[in-house]
Enzyme design. Structure first.
Site, PDB file in Angstrom:
ATOM      1  N   GLU A  51      -0.868  -4.443   9.678  1.00 45.50           N
ATOM      2  CA  GLU A  51      -2.097  -4.356  10.487  1.00 45.50           C
ATOM      3  C   GLU A  51      -1.940  -5.090  11.816  1.00 45.50           C
ATOM      4  O   GLU A  51      -2.517  -6.159  12.033  1.00 45.50           O
ATOM      5  CB  GLU A  51      -3.272  -4.917   9.665  1.00 45.50           C
ATOM      6  CG  GLU A  51      -4.651  -4.683  10.261  1.00 45.50           C
ATOM      7  CD  GLU A  51      -5.189  -3.273  10.046  1.00 45.50           C
ATOM      8  OE1 GLU A  51      -4.443  -2.388   9.590  1.00 45.50           O
ATOM      9  OE2 GLU A  51      -6.370  -3.066  10.351  1.00 45.50           O
ATOM     10  N   HIS A 105      -8.407   5.427   4.517  1.00 43.48           N
ATOM     11  CA  HIS A 105      -8.341   4.036   4.092  1.00 43.48           C
ATOM     12  C   HIS A 105      -8.359   3.965   2.570  1.00 43.48           C
ATOM     13  O   HIS A 105      -9.310   4.411   1.935  1.00 43.48           O
ATOM     14  CB  HIS A 105      -9.543   3.282   4.701  1.00 43.48           C
ATOM     15  CG  HIS A 105      -9.547   1.814   4.438  1.00 43.48           C
ATOM     16  ND1 HIS A 105     -10.707   1.066   4.388  1.00 43.48           N
ATOM     17  CD2 HIS A 105      -8.530   0.943   4.219  1.00 43.48           C
ATOM     18  CE1 HIS A 105     -10.393  -0.184   4.153  1.00 43.48           C
ATOM     19  NE2 HIS A 105      -9.088  -0.289   4.043  1.00 43.48           N
ATOM     20  N   VAL A 131       1.894   0.918   8.046  1.00 47.00           N
ATOM     21  CA  VAL A 131       2.641  -0.228   8.582  1.00 47.00           C
ATOM     22  C   VAL A 131       1.688  -1.425   8.684  1.00 47.00           C
ATOM     23  O   VAL A 131       0.479  -1.261   8.557  1.00 47.00           O
ATOM     24  CB  VAL A 131       3.302   0.103   9.952  1.00 47.00           C
ATOM     25  CG1 VAL A 131       4.232   1.308   9.821  1.00 47.00           C
ATOM     26  CG2 VAL A 131       2.271   0.333  11.044  1.00 47.00           C
ATOM     27  N   MET A 136       0.813  -1.214   0.000  1.00 46.75           N
ATOM     28  CA  MET A 136       0.000   0.000   0.000  1.00 46.75           C
ATOM     29  C   MET A 136       0.855   1.277   0.000  1.00 46.75           C
ATOM     30  O   MET A 136       0.607   2.191  -0.784  1.00 46.75           O
ATOM     31  CB  MET A 136      -0.940   0.000   1.214  1.00 46.75           C
ATOM     32  CG  MET A 136      -1.950  -1.125   1.200  1.00 46.75           C
ATOM     33  SD  MET A 136      -2.967  -1.179  -0.291  1.00 46.75           S
ATOM     34  CE  MET A 136      -3.971   0.281  -0.097  1.00 46.75           C
ATOM     35  N   SER A 141      -6.893  -1.028   8.009  1.00 50.68           N
ATOM     36  CA  SER A 141      -8.060  -1.629   7.368  1.00 50.68           C
ATOM     37  C   SER A 141      -9.270  -1.623   8.289  1.00 50.68           C
ATOM     38  O   SER A 141     -10.387  -1.871   7.835  1.00 50.68           O
ATOM     39  CB  SER A 141      -7.749  -3.070   6.967  1.00 50.68           C
ATOM     40  OG  SER A 141      -6.753  -3.090   5.976  1.00 50.68           O
ATOM     41  N   LYS A 154       0.768  -0.291  15.333  1.00 51.97           N
ATOM     42  CA  LYS A 154       0.106   0.975  14.946  1.00 51.97           C
ATOM     43  C   LYS A 154       0.188   1.984  16.097  1.00 51.97           C
ATOM     44  O   LYS A 154       0.496   3.153  15.881  1.00 51.97           O
ATOM     45  CB  LYS A 154      -1.374   0.727  14.611  1.00 51.97           C
ATOM     46  CG  LYS A 154      -1.617  -0.219  13.443  1.00 51.97           C
ATOM     47  CD  LYS A 154      -1.743   0.504  12.131  1.00 51.97           C
ATOM     48  CE  LYS A 154      -2.084  -0.452  11.005  1.00 51.97           C
ATOM     49  NZ  LYS A 154      -1.744   0.065   9.691  1.00 51.97           N
TER      50      LYS A 154
HETATM   51  N1  LIG Z   1      -3.022  -4.793   1.097  1.00 50.86           N
HETATM   52  C1  LIG Z   1      -4.228  -4.263   1.002  1.00 50.86           C
HETATM   53  O1  LIG Z   1      -5.039  -4.577   0.134  1.00 50.86           O
HETATM   54  C2  LIG Z   1      -4.661  -3.175   1.951  1.00 50.86           C
HETATM   55  C3  LIG Z   1      -5.743  -2.385   1.600  1.00 50.86           C
HETATM   56  C4  LIG Z   1      -6.121  -1.348   2.451  1.00 50.86           C
HETATM   57  C5  LIG Z   1      -5.444  -1.129   3.630  1.00 50.86           C
HETATM   58  N2  LIG Z   1      -4.389  -1.949   3.953  1.00 50.86           N
HETATM   59  C6  LIG Z   1      -3.695  -1.663   5.211  1.00 50.86           C
HETATM   60  O2  LIG Z   1      -2.477  -0.979   4.889  1.00 50.86           O
HETATM   61  C7  LIG Z   1      -1.497  -1.274   5.889  1.00 50.86           C
HETATM   62  C8  LIG Z   1      -0.250  -1.796   5.204  1.00 50.86           C
HETATM   63  O3  LIG Z   1      -0.595  -2.967   4.484  1.00 50.86           O
HETATM   64  P1  LIG Z   1       0.323  -3.520   3.299  1.00 50.86           P
HETATM   65  O4  LIG Z   1      -0.522  -4.513   2.582  1.00 50.86           O
HETATM   66  O5  LIG Z   1       0.941  -2.391   2.560  1.00 50.86           O
HETATM   67  O6  LIG Z   1       1.438  -4.279   4.150  1.00 50.86           O
HETATM   68  P2  LIG Z   1       2.922  -4.711   3.669  1.00 50.86           P
HETATM   69  O7  LIG Z   1       3.332  -5.793   4.577  1.00 50.86           O
HETATM   70  O8  LIG Z   1       2.969  -4.924   2.198  1.00 50.86           O
HETATM   71  O9  LIG Z   1       3.805  -3.403   3.976  1.00 50.86           O
HETATM   72  C9  LIG Z   1       4.062  -2.952   5.272  1.00 50.86           C
HETATM   73  C10 LIG Z   1       5.439  -2.297   5.263  1.00 50.86           C
HETATM   74  O10 LIG Z   1       5.631  -1.684   6.528  1.00 50.86           O
HETATM   75  C11 LIG Z   1       6.995  -1.859   6.871  1.00 50.86           C
HETATM   76  N3  LIG Z   1       7.130  -1.662   8.305  1.00 50.86           N
HETATM   77  C12 LIG Z   1       6.994  -2.561   9.311  1.00 50.86           C
HETATM   78  N4  LIG Z   1       7.193  -1.955  10.494  1.00 50.86           N
HETATM   79  C13 LIG Z   1       7.453  -0.640  10.218  1.00 50.86           C
HETATM   80  C14 LIG Z   1       7.744   0.486  11.027  1.00 50.86           C
HETATM   81  N5  LIG Z   1       7.801   0.400  12.348  1.00 50.86           N
HETATM   82  N6  LIG Z   1       7.971   1.674  10.403  1.00 50.86           N
HETATM   83  C15 LIG Z   1       7.926   1.768   9.061  1.00 50.86           C
HETATM   84  N7  LIG Z   1       7.660   0.717   8.245  1.00 50.86           N
HETATM   85  C16 LIG Z   1       7.408  -0.457   8.827  1.00 50.86           C
HETATM   86  C17 LIG Z   1       7.348  -3.238   6.377  1.00 50.86           C
HETATM   87  O11 LIG Z   1       8.762  -3.359   6.209  1.00 50.86           O
HETATM   88  C18 LIG Z   1       6.587  -3.289   5.062  1.00 50.86           C
HETATM   89  O12 LIG Z   1       7.379  -2.863   3.974  1.00 50.86           O
HETATM   90  C19 LIG Z   1      -2.156  -2.277   6.850  1.00 50.86           C
HETATM   91  O13 LIG Z   1      -2.723  -1.569   7.928  1.00 50.86           O
HETATM   92  C20 LIG Z   1      -3.259  -2.884   6.002  1.00 50.86           C
HETATM   93  O14 LIG Z   1      -4.322  -3.392   6.777  1.00 50.86           O
HETATM   94  C21 LIG Z   1      -3.964  -2.947   3.140  1.00 50.86           C
END
Ligand SMILES: NC(=O)c1ccc[n+]([C@@H]2O[C@H](COP(=O)([O-])OP(=O)(O)OC[C@H]3O[C@@H](n4cnc5c(N)ncnc54)[C@H](O)[C@@H]3O)[C@@H](O)[C@H]2O)c1
Length: 251
Positions: free
Chosen positions: A99, A147, A97, A18, A126, A104
Site C-alpha cells: 500500500e 477490495h 502490491v 493477500m 485498502s 501502485k
Molecule cells: N493484509 C490485509 O489484511 C489486506 C486486506 C485488504 C487489502 N490489503 C491490501 O492488499 C495489498 C497487498 O497487501 P499485503 O498485505 O498482501 O502485502 P504484502 O507485503 O504481504 O505483499 C505484497 C507483495 O508484493 C510484492 N511486491 C512489491 N513490489 C512489487 C512489484 N512492483 N510487483 C509485484 N510484486 C511486488 C512484495 O514482494 C510482496 O510479496 C495492499 O494494497 C494492502 O493495503 C491488505
C-alpha cells in the site's frame, strides 16, 4: 468444480498475504491464474501457503471443504511466476502490491502498457482513490477497485469500487467473478476525499477509539479486545484484527 471457458484468465500482481490467497481463491473458482512477484522468496512462500498453509488447499481437503480432485485441479490452474508478462496475459489483473501510492501508480502504468486491450485492471488497495489509479492508465473505463479482506480464502467480503469512468461491463464482470469465487460483492462508489472506501473508513474510526481507550489508561490492548469480542461476538478484537490482517492470521 471444473474450469469453464467463460471464466477469465487472471493475473495477480504481488504474492504476499493477500495476493497468494486471492490467487488460490481464483484458481479454485476455475480461473487459469498466474501470480507474479518481484521476490522469489515471496513466490516460494506463497506456493507453500497455497498448498500446505493454514488456509491452504491441503487443509481445506482435510476439513472436507474441498475435494482432493478440486484442490488438485486448482493447483494445476495456478502458476507462480517471476515474469510479469505471464501474469499480464490475462483478461482480469488483480493488483496486490504493498500500500504505497507511488508503487501502485507505477504498477498501474506498467500493467496498462503490458495487458491486452480491454483487460480489466483491478486494485486490492485498502483505500487509495481508484480514480487516481485509473488516471495513470489509458483505460480508465476498465479500472475498478476489488477490495478483499484477510484471509481471502475465508472472508466473504468483496468491496467493488467503481469510479465515474468505470464502464458498467467492468463492474459486472468483476462483481460476477467475485460471486463465482463465493464472495458477497457489494458495489460502491469511489471516494476521492477519504482513505478507505466503506469497510476501512468505519474500521479506522473504531480502531482510533480503541487506541484512545488505551491512551487514556482505561484498559489494556488485550482488555479492549476481550471486551469487544464478548460484547459484540466479534471473532477478534480491534487490535487482534490489525495484527492478523498484517501477518495473514498465521498461528
Ligand atoms: N493484509 C490485509 O489484511 C489486506 C486486506 C485488504 C487489502 N490489503 C491490501 O492488499 C495489498 C497487498 O497487501 P499485503 O498485505 O498482501 O502485502 P504484502 O507485503 O504481504 O505483499 C505484497 C507483495 O508484493 C510484492 N511486491 C512489491 N513490489 C512489487 C512489484 N512492483 N510487483 C509485484 N510484486 C511486488 C512484495 O514482494 C510482496 O510479496 C495492499 O494494497 C494492502 O493495503 C491488505
Amino acid at each position: 468444480m471444473t474450469t469453464t471457458s467463460e471464466l477469465p484468465r487472471v493475473g495477480v500482481i504481488g504474492a504476499g498475504v493477500m495476493g497468494s490467497g486471492i490467487a488460490q481463491v481464483l484458481a479454485l473458482a476455475g480461473c487459469e491464474t498466474v501470480c507474479f512477484d518481484i521476490s522469489k522468496e515471496a513466490l516460494d512462500e506463497a506456493g507453500q501457503a497455497v498448498r500446505g498453509g493454514r488456509y491452504g488447499l491441503d487443509r481445506s481437503v482435510e476439513l472436507g471443504k474441498t475435494s482432493r480432485d478440486d484442490a488438485d485441479a486448482a493447483l494445476a490452474r495456478l502458476h507462480f511466476s517471476d515474469d510479469i508478462a505471464e501474469a499480464c496475459a490475462a483478461e482480469v489483473i488483480v493488483e496486490c502490491v504493498p500500500e504505497r501510492l507511488d508503487l501502485k501508480i507505477q504498477t498501474f502504468r506498467d500493467l496498462d502498457r503490458r495487458a491486452p486491450e480491454g483487460a480489466i485492471l483491478a486494485s486490492n488497495t485498502s483505500g487509495f482513490s481508484i480514480a487516481g489509479l485509473a488516471a495513470s492508465t489509458d483505460r480508465p473505463e476498465r479500472v475498478v477497485g476489488w477490495h478483499w479482506a484477510s484471509p481471502p480464502v475465508i472472508s466473504a467480503f468483496a468491496e467493488i469500487v467503481r469510479t465515474k469512468q468505470t464502464d458498467e461491463s467492468t463492474v459486472v464482470a468483476v462483481r460476477d467473478l467475485a460471486a463465482r469465487c463465493g464472495k458477497n460483492p457489494v458495489v460502491i462508489n469511489d471516494t476521492a476525499m477519504h482513505w478507505g472506501f466503506v469497510a476501512n473508513r468505519v474500521y479506522s474510526a473504531m480502531i482510533r477509539e480503541a487506541a484512545r481507550c488505551v491512551d487514556e489508561g482505561i484498559a489494556s490492548h488485550a482488555e479492549v479486545d476481550q471486551l469487544m469480542v464478548d460484547c459484540f461476538r466479534w471473532p477478534v478484537g480491534p487490535f487482534g484484527m490489525t495484527k492478523g490482517a498484517t501477518t495473514g492470521w498465521k498461528k
